[in-house]
Enzyme design. Structure first.
Site, PDB file in Angstrom:
ATOM      1  N   GLU A  68      14.372   2.882  -2.006  1.00  0.00           N
ATOM      2  CA  GLU A  68      15.587   2.246  -2.589  1.00  0.00           C
ATOM      3  C   GLU A  68      15.135   1.548  -3.776  1.00  0.00           C
ATOM      4  O   GLU A  68      15.916   1.687  -4.999  1.00  0.00           O
ATOM      5  CB  GLU A  68      16.289   1.796  -1.763  1.00  0.00           C
ATOM      6  N   ARG A 115       0.917  -1.294   0.175  1.00  0.00           N
ATOM      7  CA  ARG A 115       0.056  -0.087   0.017  1.00  0.00           C
ATOM      8  C   ARG A 115       0.845   1.324  -0.063  1.00  0.00           C
ATOM      9  O   ARG A 115       1.595   1.050   0.695  1.00  0.00           O
ATOM     10  CB  ARG A 115      -0.999  -0.009   1.271  1.00  0.00           C
ATOM     11  N   ILE A 116       0.438   2.228  -0.899  1.00  0.00           N
ATOM     12  CA  ILE A 116       1.385   3.497  -0.872  1.00  0.00           C
ATOM     13  C   ILE A 116       0.876   4.403  -0.115  1.00  0.00           C
ATOM     14  O   ILE A 116      -0.500   4.825  -0.534  1.00  0.00           O
ATOM     15  CB  ILE A 116       1.459   4.002  -2.365  1.00  0.00           C
TER      16      ILE A 116
HETATM   17 MO1  MOS Z   1      19.563   3.985   2.553  1.00  0.00          MO
HETATM   18  S1  MOS Z   1      21.580   3.619   1.679  1.00  0.00           S
HETATM   19  O1  MOS Z   1      19.364   2.871   3.938  1.00  0.00           O
HETATM   20  O2  MOS Z   1      19.866   5.442   3.204  1.00  0.00           O
END
Ligand code: MOS
Length: 752
Positions: free
Chosen positions: A718, A641-642
């Site tokens: 990430e 979910r965003i």
């Molecule tokens: Mo990210 S490299 O865990 O800030």
């Protein structure tokens, strides 16, 4: 003011929500670390070693000390005691460079601090630092690019504890490869990369007796508190770390670096607040970087595209002292189905500053290699790269032998291919043209771990109809202020504009790192529990307050919704706003605290928890003028979910921009003569900017992952970077016929 009856509360979770801190940022009210000023504050500038291997023989500080306005030149003899720190259980007190500054005279990397000038102004401190003369006994630095694993034991020490170099194994990978009808054996190289957050690392240290307060640009105030407490021999509660706004970090600000104890030690010696802001050049030397990697990938497959063997053997560079593990093999064991697998790593010591986490650590270089190999195998087999991946989609996590909590990679491929128009791809190199340009189309899959850190939070309901949510986590530009406001608003019914958010201060309930894409997932259960407890307290007040319409009712008769207390049987329409009840009780506020446990680090999880996604990339190529551009990107992410799709899309766009930089531009280059990162500035270390970035079309799937938290929200910081470079290099090959296996792709590579 309209009442809640007139404007029914709409759930803020899952809605595009502009950043609640936006007005403070654009009006200049947001205070970043270097904006804080204190009476009597002094300025510190470190002196950097100009060799990368050797020893300081003599330090001449006389000229610097005589400069007007200079308060002190600190070095090994006069900085005072700074202790080492150690890792504590549960990811506590993490630090990549444990050696305290000035502990010995040995120089292990260029830019290592050898002295610290402190003065009344920054300019004086800088002039004094420049006037310090060092004499060195020099050795030749080793910054060799080609990586061969050092003779390490089978189990090596790393920042987070011991790691086996045989990272994962099943079946007989070597035997199956030897017998495989189709083989691929290639080595992929990624360069050292440097995080370049806009905001420089900054710290201001203030001592008050035995109490240390640090204003810091940090992705983890609680962690820094633990490390600094150890370094100065203090109880944790005597150290306070404050980080109100961060101009990003990308991992470089996760753990404290040596400038933090330097500023604190100088403040202790001088009895004044000391501010230390790094230069951009120092950012390339002493606050971590992404390790250079060299990854051999061997794939064995059947002619119809089923993987039978996968071997991933990688080497990365590391500093002379530290042991960050660049875990390129983290996703290899479960990304695809393969019966025979072997993942190993080795390390090569270099005279470079400590390596550390950089956005998508490990997996970003690792998936670049694995996804590149899959693309090459697809070409070799003349199978569409999407189809090859579908053919090798696993049913479970084959390394752990447990199901995925939620894996919708195939739906990502389907949606991505549709939005991109992938079915129109003709696979022959250079076969696609538009407006006189040669087009290249490439794709790759991606993934990132999903988990929670432990977290605590508090929620207050107040007599003016406002709420406050507090948690010692950070907003590193990713939108945590907004997420916390949304979560508090969701539970309390208080509109977003009336929710005050307090974060970035160790005086608040202990919150998670802004790291591992785990902060959002971690705060959800803590904030929800805190809100529930605040509401429970409110219901008790409602039943105990003389004159309250709910006086003497059992609290179990009551409910709370949309900011109103009501008798369950009567329904919400007959409810009383909570602020009325508080005023009637002469209470300013009720408070609830909430806590949640970490899920990361569980050695026997019931589910394998990750986010997945894919990128489809178009490049344009003009061989006449050797001009390569990324012209179009479609990215689809399955991250549960965003909570805030507006900020979420922005996160993924930013990650894709970084991926364009990784694929085509970024590399930290070390001078073999003196070991210095020679492109240590933003003119020579080229990152992707607006002109490099095409329209990026981001889509999220919506499969809430209830294993992670009750909203089903995983992380998105990430994942967007992983896979991008492999998709771009595949597109480059499709356009040019050149297979580049060492990043970044340089124009010279394409001028075959
Ligand atoms: Mo990210 S490299 O865990 O800030």
């Amino acid at each position: 003011m309209p009442t809640t009856e007139e404007t029914p509360i709409v759930s803020p979770v899952g809605r595009d929500t502009p950043r609640v801190d936006g007005p403070r940022k654009v009006s200049g009210l947001a205070q970043y670390t270097s904006d804080f000023r204190f009476p009597g504050m002094l300025y510190a500038v470190p002196v950097e070693a100009t060799i990368a291997n050797g020893r300081v023989v003599k330090l001449d500080t006389a000229a610097a000390e005589k400069m007007p306005g200079v308060r002190a030149i600190f070095h090994r003899e006069n900085i005072g005691k700074i202790f080492r720190s150690v890792l504590e259980p549960g990811f506590e007190s993490v630090c990549e460079e444990r050696r305290p500054p000035f502990e010995d005279d040995v120089i292990r990397y260029y830019g290592q601090y050898i002295a610290l000038a402190v003065a009344d102004t920054f300019e004086t401190a800088k002039a004094a630092a420049d006037a310090v003369r060092a004499t060195y006994a020099k050795d030749k630095p080793n910054v060799e690019n080609d990586l061969k694993a050092d003779d390490d034991p089978d189990v090596v020490a790393t920042t987070f504890g011991p790691y086996a170099r045989l990272e994962s194994q099943r079946g007989d990978a070597k035997g199956a490869f030897a017998n495989a009808p189709v083989k691929l054996d290639q080595t992929y190289v990624t360069p050292a990369e440097t995080h370049n957050p806009l905001e420089l690392h900054a710290t201001t240290a203030i001592w008050d007796g035995s109490t240390l307060t640090m204003y810091e640009s940090s992705q983890g105030v609680v962690n820094q508190q633990g490390v600094l407490a150890q370094m100065f021999g203090l109880p944790k509660e005597n150290v306070r770390v404050i980080t109100k706004f961060v101009g990003s970090g990308f991992g470089s600000k996760l753990w404290p670096w040596t400038q933090c104890p330097l500023a604190a030690a100088a403040a202790r010696q001088l009895g004044k607040p000391v501010k230390l802001v790094l230069s951009r050049k120092m950012m390339f030397q002493s606050v971590g970087h992404r390790a250079r990697t060299q990854q051999r990938v061997r794939l064995g497959a059947t002619p119809d595209g089923k993987l039978v063997s996968l071997q991933h053997d990688y080497v990365y560079h590391r500093s002379m002292l530290e042991a960050h593990h660049e875990d390129c093999g983290e996703a290899t064991p479960f990304q695809y189905s393969v019966p025979n697998l072997r993942v190993t790593f080795g390390r090569a010591r270099r005279n470079v500053g400590a390596t550390t986490d950089m956005r998508g650590p490990g997996r970003t270089p690792g998936l670049y290699a694995i996804e590149s190999a899959m693309n090459e195998l697809a070409d070799q087999l003349k199978i569409d790269p999407v189809k090859l991946r579908i053919l090798n989609e696993p049913k479970i996590d084959e390394s752990l032998g447990v199901p995925f909590s939620s894996r919708h990679l195939l739906e990502c491929f389907e949606l991505g291919a549709e939005k991109f128009g992938w079915s129109r791809r003709s696979p022959e190199v250079g076969s696609m043209k538009r407006d006189g340009l040669t087009l290249g189309w490439g794709m790759a899959g991606c993934s990132w771990v999903a988990a929670r850190f432990s977290a605590a939070a508090s929620v207050q309901l107040r007599d003016d109809g406002t709420a406050r949510v507090a948690c010692a986590t950070q907003d590193i530009g990713t939108g945590m202020y907004t997420i916390l406001a949304q979560l508090a608003s969701q539970k309390t019914g208080v509109p977003l504009v009336k929710v005050e958010v307090a974060l970035g201060d160790t005086a608040l309930p202990e919150g998670p790192l802004s790291g591992g894409s785990m902060a959002t997932a971690s705060v959800v259960p803590a904030v929800f529990a805190a809100a529930d407890n605040a509401i429970a307290s409110l219901l008790a007040v409602a039943t105990m307050t003389p004159g309250s319409p709910f006086e003497n009712r059992p609290p179990t008769d009551l409910a709370f919704e949309g900011g109103r207390v009501f008798v369950k049987a009567d329904g919400a329409a007959k409810g009383v706003p909570f602020d009325d009840l508080l005023r009637r009780a002469n209470l300013r506020l009720v408070t609830g605290s909430g806590k949640s446990e970490a899920t990361i680090g569980n050695p026997k999880p019931k589910y394998s928890t990750h986010s997945f996604g894919c990128h489809f990339v178009e490049v344009t190529w003009q061989p006449e003028i050797a001009r390569l551009r990324v012209s179009r990107v479609v990215t689809v992410i399955d991250a549960g979910r965003i909570i805030n799709p507006l900020a979420g899309r922005n996160q993924i766009e930013g990650a894709v921009v970084m991926g364009i930089g990784m694929a085509l531009l970024e590399h930290t280059t070390y001078d073999p003569q003196n070991g210095a990162p020679i492109n240590s500035n933003l003119a020579d270390y080229v990152v992707a900017v607006n002109a490099d970035v095409p329209p990026i079309d981001v889509h999220f799937l919506d499969f809430p992952d209830k294993e992670i938290n009750e909203l089903g929200a995983r992380g998105i910081g990430e994942i967007g970077l992983t896979g991008v470079a492999a998709a771009i290099t595949a597109a480059v090959h499709h356009a040019t016929g050149v297979r580049v296996r060492e990043l970044p792709v340089k124009i010279e590579n394409l001028l075959a």
